[in-house]
Every structure is written in structure tokens, then in C-alpha cells.
Design an enzyme around this catalytic site. Structure first.
Site, PDB file in Angstrom:
ATOM      1  N   ASP A  13       0.809  -1.219   0.000  1.00  0.00           N
ATOM      2  CA  ASP A  13       0.000   0.000   0.000  1.00  0.00           C
ATOM      3  C   ASP A  13       0.842   1.269   0.000  1.00  0.00           C
ATOM      4  O   ASP A  13       0.462   2.270   0.588  1.00  0.00           O
ATOM      5  CB  ASP A  13      -0.970   0.006   1.199  1.00  0.00           C
ATOM      6  CG  ASP A  13      -1.804  -1.268   1.230  1.00  0.00           C
ATOM      7  OD1 ASP A  13      -2.268  -1.690   0.169  1.00  0.00           O
ATOM      8  OD2 ASP A  13      -1.963  -1.835   2.330  1.00  0.00           O
ATOM      9  N   LYS A  16       1.841   2.149  -5.109  1.00  0.00           N
ATOM     10  CA  LYS A  16       2.404   1.590  -6.350  1.00  0.00           C
ATOM     11  C   LYS A  16       1.518   1.899  -7.548  1.00  0.00           C
ATOM     12  O   LYS A  16       2.004   2.160  -8.636  1.00  0.00           O
ATOM     13  CB  LYS A  16       2.569   0.061  -6.222  1.00  0.00           C
ATOM     14  CG  LYS A  16       3.577  -0.351  -5.164  1.00  0.00           C
ATOM     15  CD  LYS A  16       3.754  -1.864  -5.114  1.00  0.00           C
ATOM     16  CE  LYS A  16       2.596  -2.593  -4.478  1.00  0.00           C
ATOM     17  NZ  LYS A  16       2.424  -2.377  -3.036  1.00  0.00           N
ATOM     18  N   GLY A  40      -4.270  -4.200  -4.073  1.00  0.00           N
ATOM     19  CA  GLY A  40      -5.290  -3.176  -4.250  1.00  0.00           C
ATOM     20  C   GLY A  40      -4.602  -1.902  -4.687  1.00  0.00           C
ATOM     21  O   GLY A  40      -3.949  -1.260  -3.887  1.00  0.00           O
ATOM     22  N   HIS A  41      -4.699  -1.573  -5.967  1.00  0.00           N
ATOM     23  CA  HIS A  41      -3.970  -0.423  -6.488  1.00  0.00           C
ATOM     24  C   HIS A  41      -4.961   0.665  -6.920  1.00  0.00           C
ATOM     25  O   HIS A  41      -5.803   0.442  -7.775  1.00  0.00           O
ATOM     26  CB  HIS A  41      -3.068  -0.852  -7.651  1.00  0.00           C
ATOM     27  CG  HIS A  41      -2.004  -1.822  -7.207  1.00  0.00           C
ATOM     28  ND1 HIS A  41      -1.184  -2.496  -8.073  1.00  0.00           N
ATOM     29  CD2 HIS A  41      -1.623  -2.225  -5.975  1.00  0.00           C
ATOM     30  CE1 HIS A  41      -0.355  -3.269  -7.383  1.00  0.00           C
ATOM     31  NE2 HIS A  41      -0.614  -3.119  -6.102  1.00  0.00           N
ATOM     32  N   GLN A 223       2.066  -6.238  -3.454  1.00  0.00           N
ATOM     33  CA  GLN A 223       2.567  -6.418  -2.087  1.00  0.00           C
ATOM     34  C   GLN A 223       3.914  -5.695  -1.941  1.00  0.00           C
ATOM     35  O   GLN A 223       4.086  -4.662  -2.544  1.00  0.00           O
ATOM     36  CB  GLN A 223       2.661  -7.906  -1.705  1.00  0.00           C
ATOM     37  CG  GLN A 223       1.309  -8.577  -1.544  1.00  0.00           C
ATOM     38  CD  GLN A 223       0.700  -9.001  -2.866  1.00  0.00           C
ATOM     39  OE1 GLN A 223       1.342  -9.649  -3.665  1.00  0.00           O
ATOM     40  NE2 GLN A 223      -0.539  -8.635  -3.102  1.00  0.00           N
TER      41      GLN A 223
END
Ligand code: IMO
Ligand code: MG
Length: 429
Positions: A13, A16, A40-41, A223
Site C-alpha cells: 500500500d 504503487k 489493491g492499487h 505487495q
């Protein structure tokens, strides 16, 4: 070498999505090489916000997206995400998205076992995303996984499901949760097959062609190094290798094709799920960082744990991850704090250590040693040049560079795509 790999240098988080989106404008193709829809981007483009989990972020820029063999693909989640981004106006077709035919599939039994095991762990849970990532990687290494190409062979699917269920139904039964029927799973896969197979191909061949054509490849990590299954805070990690070396093995190119390795780090630290976090703050400042930084999981909605920047941990991530430059994000969240702390190492049972040790007991016992700096009162939000930054903020960034032993290549000063200071173009190596 015109390629770039982007990896997380903390516990995930780090922002990225934004950095990959920004770099994607300079690339021809964006490749995911590990992880799955546990990522989750978030990408903010004007007034549109895209939340991607499995799709390569470059699709938002209209760039070719590739899902490499190192990714674990949940076909239902993939199709749902494609439908969602299409409803937001993006084009996703077999021309714009390719999926490695040797990528491992996540089946409905994987999240079931993931959640059942976490529930059984009680207080000792890892805090996984419950999406079946770990069990899918276990199956890959155990040589019983169903892969994308298997969708074209109903007999292969049938035989592999027999073997999988032998293993999983015994486990599920033992954990007291419902088992799976082979016919249901097989029917499900055969229905999905015509929707997934048009995207499938040996992506290594396409990547080879692209490379020979001088195209620029952007490898998008998910990650982060401290969640790497070898180098992270094991067992509180994800089940894939997240270091830059995986960009090669997870997409089918050689290590020399990976190019410049950009590590993303937040100007403070966050972590979701359980596990050691030496600089975690349980006070008002931790609360403030979480509120201002909007530190909630994209997938799970879970509040992230927040703390001071841990330079010892990021230095370690940079060394083992192969990071050559860092993109520092969310500096603006620190605006207005009178005093900032940076962790330079740990006191562990009376001894100073500059790194997080491998043993869980020692990790848990690590007490941070801090260096204190004055904060800045002015706003750094939206700065697009060093001159726009408060002088003390520049000092903070320079000190981080010294402590982590890597230069700041990019600085992101808001979620907006263009609020970015580029010190050096990563594609220029
Ligand atoms: P992005 O790409 C932060 C964490 C989970 C849990 C551990 C194992 O958005 O940075 P898993 O479901 O992977 O078996 O969970 O890893 N985790 C992440 N934390 N960001 C992520 O991805 C994460 N993906 C997994 O919270 O602690
Ligand atoms: Mg995330």
C-alpha cells in the site's frame, strides 16, 4: 536497458498504483508478475478513481497489459474486475490484455480453505485477505494446481479436480466447513473457459518479441519486500516472492531484462494484518496518519496500522529487493507535524541491530531507535518541483536517502497523477 520494475519497499500500500500509472505513460506494456487479487492499487485520474486488484495498471493508460505466469488468477474475480473497469469506460479485450497460459488458477475452494484456516488460528491469525492466495501458491509448488491452459482440456480438468478434492475435502471436513463437489467445480470451470481462453497465450514469447522490437516494459509488483515469502516478516507475509528478481521468473524473461528497479516507500509506515511492526504508533499521531492518509484497505476496508518511517526496514528491503532508486509517496500527510521520527535500527534484547532479524521472537522484541527531526508547517501537497517543497521537508527526504542508502528517484505529493517530482527518469536506467 529501457525497462523498469516497480516493487513495494515496505508492507504494501505504498502507492504503487499511482507510480505505475504515471510511469505507464512512458512504457509500451505493463506486466504483473506475482500476487493476485490480494493487491489493491488505486489510480486517480481526474475525477475518476480506479481500484485495480488483478489487472495491470497500464490498462488505464490504454497500454497493453500482461498477467504473467507468477500471478495466481481467480477467473471470477478477473471477469468481475474487467466488467467493473469497462463500466468506467476502459477498453479491455484480448488485444489489450494477455494472460500467461501457465498461470495458476484460484478456484472457489482456495478462499474457503484460506478463511477456514484463518478462523481456526484465532488470535494467531496472519490476517490474510481471505482470497485464496496462499492455498493457490501451495498447490502450484505441490504440483497439483489447475492452470489457465488446462481450461482447454476438460479431461485434464476432471483428473486434476479429483486430485485436488482428495486433498481439500479432507482438510475442509477436518476444519468443519462445507466440502466441494467435483461436478460443480468442473461445470464452473467449463463455463468460464470460453471467457478466459481468448486472453491466454505463452506471454514469454510476446515479451521476447516486444523486447526485440525495442519496446519498453514496465513490471508492476504487488505487495512488498517485507511481505516476501523469503525475505519478509515470515510467517506474517504473503505467499509469493515480491522482490524484483521475481519480475523475471514471474513473466518468463531473463534477469537482465528487468531493468531499473524502483522501490516505492511511503514517507511513514503502514501495515495491514498481523505481524511485527516496530515503529507502530498507538497514539494520536498514529490516528492522524491513518485519517489523513485515508489508510483503509482497498480490498478489505480494514484500517491499516500506522507508524513512523522505518529507515532500517526500508534499507533492508532495498538491499534484498534489488532496489536502485526509491519513489517516496504521501509526504504531504506529514505536513504540519511539529516533530518527526525516523527509525535507524532496533534494540533487541539489549543489543543494537540495523536490520530486522529472521526469528519471530527477536522480531517481536525489536524496539526502534529513533532520530528526531523538526517538521514543517507549510503544505507540501501538490508540489511539482523541489522549489515548491518546504525546506524542512527536503531535509527529511535527504535524510531518508542517506539512511536507506538509495536515492529518491520520484517524489509523489498527492494522489493526483501529475503531482509528482521526477528526479530521474527510471526508463533512462
Ligand atoms: P498491495 O499490492 C498490503 C497482506 C495481508 C496479510 C498478508 C497475507 O495493495 O500493496 P494474503 O492474502 O496475501 O495471503 O495475506 O499479506 N497483504 C497486503 N498488505 N498490501 C497488499 O497488496 C497486500 N496483499 C497482501 O494483509 O497480512
Ligand atoms: Mg493495496
Amino acid at each position: 536497458m529501457a525497462n523498469v520494475a516497480v516493487i513495494g519497499a515496505q508492507w504494501g500500500d505504498e502507492g504503487k498504483g499511482k507510480v505505475v500509472d504515471w510511469l505507464a505513460s512512458r512504457a509500451d506494456v505493463v506486466v504483473r508478475f506475482q500476487g493476485g487479487h490480494n493487491a489493491g492499487h488505486t489510480l486517480v485520474v481526474g475525477n475518476q478513481t480506479y481500484k485495480l486488484s488483478l489487472l495491470p495498471s497500464g490498462l488505464v493508460r490504454g497500454k497493453l497489459g500482461i498477467i504473467g505466469n507468477g500471478v495466481v488468477v481467480d477467473p471470477d474475480a478477473l471477469l468481475a474486475e474487467i466488467a467493473l473497469v469497462r463500466s468506467q469506460g476502459l477498453t479491455v479485450t484480448p488485444e489489450t490484455l494477455r494472460i500467461a497460459d501457465n498461470a495458476v488458477l484460484i478456484l472457489p475452494l482456495h478462499p474457503a480453505i484460506d478463511k477456514a484456516r484463518e478462523a481456526a488460528r484465532g488470535d494467531h491469525k496472519i490476517g490474510t485477505t481471505g482470497r485464496g492466495i496462499g492455498p493457490a501458491y501451495e498447490d502450484k509448488v505441490a504440483r497439483r494446481a489447475i492452470r489457465v491452459a488446462d481450461l482447454a482440456e476438460p479431461e485434464t480438468l476432471s483428473a486434476k479436480l479429483d486430485e485436488l478434492l482428495l486433498h481439500y475435502n479432507a482438510l475442509l471436513q477436518g476444519l468443519g466447513v462445507p466440502t466441494f463437489s467435483k461436478d460443480t467445480l468442473l461445470d464452473g470451470l467449463l463455463k468460464l473457459a470460453p471467457q478466459i481462453l481468448p486472453y491466454a497465450e505463452p506471454v514469454w514469447e510476446r515479451l521476447d518479441e516486444l523486447r526485440r522490437g525495442g519496446k519498453r516494459i514496465l513490471f508492476e509488483g504487488a505487495q512488498a519486500v517485507m511481505l516476501d515469502v523469503d525475505h519478509g516478516t515470515y510467517p506474517f507475509v504473503t505467499s509469493s516472492n515480491t522482490v524484483a528478481a521475481t519480475a523475471a521468473s514471474g513473466s518468463g524473461v531473463g534477469p537482465n531484462a528487468v531493468g531499473f528497479v524502483l522501490g516505492i516507500a511511503k514517507a511513514y509506515t503502514t501495515r495491514v494484518g498481523s505481524g511485527p511492526f516496530p515503529t507502530e504508533l498507538h497514539d494520536d499521531i498514529g490516528q492522524l496518519l491513518g485519517d489523513r492518509g485515508n489508510e483503509y484497505g482497498v480490498n478489505t476496508g480494514r484500517r491499516r496500522r500506522c507508524g513512523w518511517f522505518d529507515a532500517a526496514m526500508v534499507r533492508q528491503a532495498i538491499k534484498v529487493g534489488g532496489v536502485q532508486g526509491i519513489a517516496l509517496t504521501k509526504l504531504d500527510i506529514l505536513d504540519g507535524l511539529t516533530e518527526l521520527k525516523i527509525c535507524t535500527g532496533y534494540r533487541i534484547n539489549g543489543t543494537f541491530s540495523r536490520h530486522l532479524p529472521a526469528a519471530p521472537g527477536a522480531q517481536a522484541a525489536a524496539v526502534p531507535e529513533y532520530e528526531t527531526m523538526a517538521g514543517w508547517a507549510e503544505s507540501s501537497r501538490g508540489a511539482r518541483s523541489w522549489a515548491d517543497l518546504p525546506a524542512q521537508a527536503v531535509k527529511y527526504v535527504r535524510r531518508i536517502e542517506e539512511l536507506v542508502e538509495a536515492p529518491v528517484t520520484l517524489l509523489s505529493t498527492s494522489p493526483e497523477r501529475d503531482d509528482t517530482i521526477m528526479v530521474k527518469d527510471p526508463f533512462e536506467g
